[in-house]
Design an enzyme around this catalytic site. Structure first.
Site, PDB file in Angstrom:
ATOM      1  N   GLU A  15      99.354 -71.091 -22.953  1.00 37.07           N
ATOM      2  CA  GLU A  15     100.579 -71.447 -23.663  1.00 37.07           C
ATOM      3  C   GLU A  15     101.543 -72.014 -22.636  1.00 37.07           C
ATOM      4  O   GLU A  15     101.901 -71.335 -21.670  1.00 37.07           O
ATOM      5  CB  GLU A  15     101.181 -70.228 -24.366  1.00 37.07           C
ATOM      6  CG  GLU A  15     100.337 -69.693 -25.498  1.00 37.07           C
ATOM      7  CD  GLU A  15     100.139 -70.704 -26.615  1.00 37.07           C
ATOM      8  OE1 GLU A  15     101.017 -71.572 -26.797  1.00 37.07           O
ATOM      9  OE2 GLU A  15      99.116 -70.634 -27.311  1.00 37.07           O
ATOM     10  N   CYS A  67     110.240 -70.820 -24.465  1.00 35.94           N
ATOM     11  CA  CYS A  67     109.423 -71.995 -24.775  1.00 35.94           C
ATOM     12  C   CYS A  67     109.701 -72.500 -26.185  1.00 35.94           C
ATOM     13  O   CYS A  67     109.395 -73.656 -26.511  1.00 35.94           O
ATOM     14  CB  CYS A  67     107.946 -71.697 -24.596  1.00 35.94           C
ATOM     15  SG  CYS A  67     107.307 -70.391 -25.663  1.00 35.94           S
TER      16      CYS A  67
END
Length: 460
Positions: free
Chosen positions: A232, A266
């Site tokens: 990720e 994020c």
């Protein structure tokens, strides 16, 4: 432990003179030895059975609950997370361990009829062995937990390498987990790139969360070895606001997604795309909402935007807004610590880094779009595709645009930030590699499927 590499130092980003710890990095050889100890402990952990693994994960949740005030304060001090958000992260961390405490009882395969004749066919998922986990500093308890808990539930052992900036948080989490599991089942390995590279080169399954450049290197190394890997990485997330949206609500959601935890998520909003007549009212409402965001000491429960993690991070934000037209922010508060005011800029030139790179700070660009189709093109124009928020009163319009967005997660009339740990998490394009994290997808990632054929003796 003998120092064989650099010394890891963890500072309080709200007061850089406050040093939490200094420890030597263990080095590559110790990393490999740690993996081997975990590998030796794995068969016993698996053979202990579902009940033992479930009880252990439940005990971890209880331990986190018992230490919740201490853990929240540690996150505030080590990574500058505002207290209210730190408390929420700790509560979510305990819930994650409780959720996966049920996973050992889930079915791990299926039985099938043979194509012809007597016998038995079945599939069964089995753990890989040692899960090598590399985690960032911004969610120092939740991300290590949503990787570790499903890996342990499936019967793997875990070696966790946290970001150096969150070493103290990881070590405290390790104390709680190790109290509930046998020796060697869960180990925190502090370190930097040397230890991370060694872990990826030795583990049986790898999960990474962090920067795009490092994530791509992790994927290359693990793939070359033939081991499963998920990564990720970055996000350059957009909030699309249509003219029929509740502008006040949209501005509040977007401001929180830009400025919450100083934009160090994020899933933070980096681009605000105003469609048609939404531009003028949104410009005013969002600038006002950002100016009203409480910025300051993360120990204050009212603070929303605390410090950035370090001086370099604040410098990156300042470089990003330099020379641009700021509707809000664009300044550095005069106080100790690595603070930056929540910032909204407009008239950003094509090709500017704000429109192609993740800055990871409390800053976003306001962009106009002629219509929804244009907004979708702008949203999809970047290499990333993690999450998009869409703000509209018309469900038909929202649904019309959803399938054209190249993002893994889409949130309607909600902030781009916020994660439901029982649902799959991940993005598209350069944001993610490999299977999804969290929810029921996680235990599947940490196991491989095996097919068994059982034929009776004497069968033809």
């Amino acid at each position: 432990m003998t120092a064989v590499g650099p010394v890891l130092t963890s500072h309080n980003p709200a007061d850089p003179s406050d040093v939490l710890l200094r420890i030597p990095a263990p080095g590559a050889f110790e990393t490999v030895d740690t993996v081997e100890r975990a590998r030796a402990a794995q068969p016993g952990w698996l053979l202990g059975g579902a009940a033992a693994r479930s009880a252990a994960l439940g005990a971890v949740a209880d331990g986190i609950d018992a230490a919740r005030a201490e853990l929240a304060s540690l996150a505030v001090r080590e990574v500058g997370k505002p207290l209210t958000e730190a408390r929420a992260e700790v509560a979510r961390t305990a819930a994650i361990w409780r959720y996966y405490a049920q996973a050992p009882y889930e079915p791990v395969g299926a039985v099938h009829e043979t194509a012809a004749g007597p016998g038995l066919l079945f599939s069964r998922r089995r753990p890989y062995g040692v899960a090598g986990l590399i985690t960032p500093w911004n969610f120092p308890f939740a991300i290590p937990s949503w990787k570790s808990a499903p890996a342990l539930a499936a019967g793997n052992t875990v070696v966790l390498k946290p970001a150096p900036e969150a070493t103290a948080c990881a070590r405290r989490l390790s104390e709680i987990v190790q109290h509930a599991v046998p020796a060697g089942v869960f180990t925190v390995l502090p370190g930097g790139p040397t230890e991370g590279n060694a872990l990826v080169s030795a583990a049986d399954v790898v999960s990474f969360t962090g920067s795009t450049a490092v994530g791509q290197a992790v994927v290359r190394t693990a793939t070359a070895r033939g081991v499963p890997v998920q990564a990720e990485m970055g996000g350059l997330n957009a909030a699309v606001v249509l003219a029929d949206a509740d502008i006040g609500q949209a501005a509040a959601h977007i401001a929180a997604s830009i400025a919450g935890y100083a934009g160090q998520k994020c899933t933070a909003t980096s681009r605000v795309i105003a469609v048609g007549a939404a531009l003028e009212p949104l410009r005013e409402a969002l600038a006002e909402a950002l100016r009203a965001v409480p910025v300051g000491d993360p120990t204050d429960p009212a603070t929303v935007c605390g410090p950035l993690i370090d001086e370099h991070a604040r410098g990156q934000v300042g470089d990003a807004w330099h020379g641009l037209c700021a509707l809000a922010g664009g300044t550095v508060p005069d106080k100790p610590g690595w603070y930056a005011a929540p910032t909204l800029v407009e008239k950003v030139p094509a090709g500017h880094r704000l429109l192609r790179e993740e800055v990871f700070g409390p800053i976003a660009a306001l962009l106009p779009a002629e219509d929804l189709a244009h907004a979708v093109r702008i949203t999809n124009s970047v290499p990333y595709g993690l999450v998009t928020s869409v703000h509209t009163a018309d469900l038909n319009t929202a649904l019309n645009g959803l399938d054209r967005l190249d993002t893994g997660m889409i949130r309607i009339n909600a902030p781009s930030t916020g994660v439901d740990f029982h649902l799959p998490f991940g993005g598209a394009k350069a944001s993610s590699h490999g299977p999804r994290e969290q929810g029921r997808a996680a235990p599947e990632f940490y196991t491989s499927s095996r097919t068994y054929t059982l034929s009776p003796t004497g069968a033809t």
